[in-house]
Motif scaffolding. Structure first.
Motif, mmCIF file in Angstrom:
data_model
loop_
_atom_site.group_PDB
_atom_site.id
_atom_site.type_symbol
_atom_site.label_atom_id
_atom_site.label_comp_id
_atom_site.label_asym_id
_atom_site.label_seq_id
_atom_site.Cartn_x
_atom_site.Cartn_y
_atom_site.Cartn_z
ATOM 1 N N ASP A 30 0.838 -1.191 0.000
ATOM 2 C CA ASP A 30 0.000 0.000 0.000
ATOM 3 C C ASP A 30 0.883 1.255 0.000
ATOM 4 N N PRO A 31 0.834 2.047 -1.074
ATOM 5 C CA PRO A 31 1.637 3.270 -1.101
ATOM 6 C C PRO A 31 1.346 4.216 0.071
ATOM 7 N N ALA A 32 0.122 4.218 0.580
ATOM 8 C CA ALA A 32 -0.214 5.092 1.711
ATOM 9 C C ALA A 32 0.559 4.708 2.969
ATOM 10 N N LYS A 33 0.909 3.444 3.091
ATOM 11 C CA LYS A 33 1.683 2.989 4.249
ATOM 12 C C LYS A 33 3.185 3.014 3.964
ATOM 13 N N ALA A 34 3.546 3.046 2.695
ATOM 14 C CA ALA A 34 4.951 2.975 2.303
ATOM 15 C C ALA A 34 5.594 4.345 2.102
ATOM 16 N N CYS A 35 4.788 5.376 1.921
ATOM 17 C CA CYS A 35 5.318 6.703 1.611
ATOM 18 C C CYS A 35 5.020 7.675 2.743
ATOM 19 N N PHE A 36 5.880 8.677 2.888
ATOM 20 C CA PHE A 36 5.681 9.707 3.906
ATOM 21 C C PHE A 36 6.302 11.005 3.418
ATOM 22 N N VAL A 37 5.861 12.119 4.020
ATOM 23 C CA VAL A 37 6.307 13.450 3.627
ATOM 24 C C VAL A 37 7.031 14.105 4.789
#
Length: 181
Positions: free
Chosen positions: A116-123
């Motif tokens: 899941d990109p939402a769990k794999a990416c951060f800002v």
């Protein structure tokens, strides 16, 4: 606060160095992305806002009275299913404080950490163009890494997803005292 800024820059540089060890920074060309087979590739975009926090709410998560911070930079980092940096982008806020990091066509969602990109990416906050307002804040985890949320803009089945982060904020370096001594 200078220590946090140095730490944020160091972490961003380390992420860049890790990504450069594998060639291009893009998701689609990373040799460990796991994308392959007949799986549908996914276009990932991350959007958000960067603000200038008011002195009245310094050291809080409140953004009452905050204004946009044009030219502020953030970094978006994504990890693969083995928790390695697979892609990153630097995005710059426009005059209304809005940023958009476009990863273009990349691997299928399964290649991202936990699928899941939402769990794999951060800002993370990176830099402010305003020297009077360049202290990092923890608003929405802007130093450690703001989590992403899906707001219904696209889906893996459609081949693209736009995630949102933030809002994030820098705060003024100096503020007038709020109480008398």
């Amino acid at each position: 606060m200078a220590a946090y800024l140095s730490l944020a820059i160091l972490v961003s540089l380390l992420a860049a160095a890790a990504a450069s060890d594998h060639g291009d920074y893009s998701v689609s060309s990373h040799p460990h992305s796991g994308g392959g087979g007949g799986e549908k590739k996914l276009v990932v975009k991350v959007e958000g806002m960067v603000y200038r926090q008011s002195c009245a709410h310094r050291n809080t998560w409140r953004l009452d009275g905050a204004g946009p911070l044009p030219g502020a930079k953030v970094t978006v980092t994504c990890r693969d299913r083995k928790n390695r940096v697979m892609a990153w982008r630097t995005a710059k806020a426009d005059r209304s404080g809005y940023f958009l990091a476009d990863f273009g066509e990349g691997p299928p969602a399964a290649a991202y950490l936990k699928g899941d990109p939402a769990k794999a990416c951060f800002v993370r906050l990176l830099a402010s163009p305003d020297r009077k307002c360049d202290d990092l804040t923890t608003v929405n985890h802007g130093i450690a890494g703001a989590l992403l949320r899906h707001e219904g803009k696209g889906s893996p089945a459609q081949g693209y997803v736009i995630y949102a982060a933030g809002p994030l904020a820098f705060r003024p370096r100096k503020c007038a005292p709020t109480r008398r001594y």
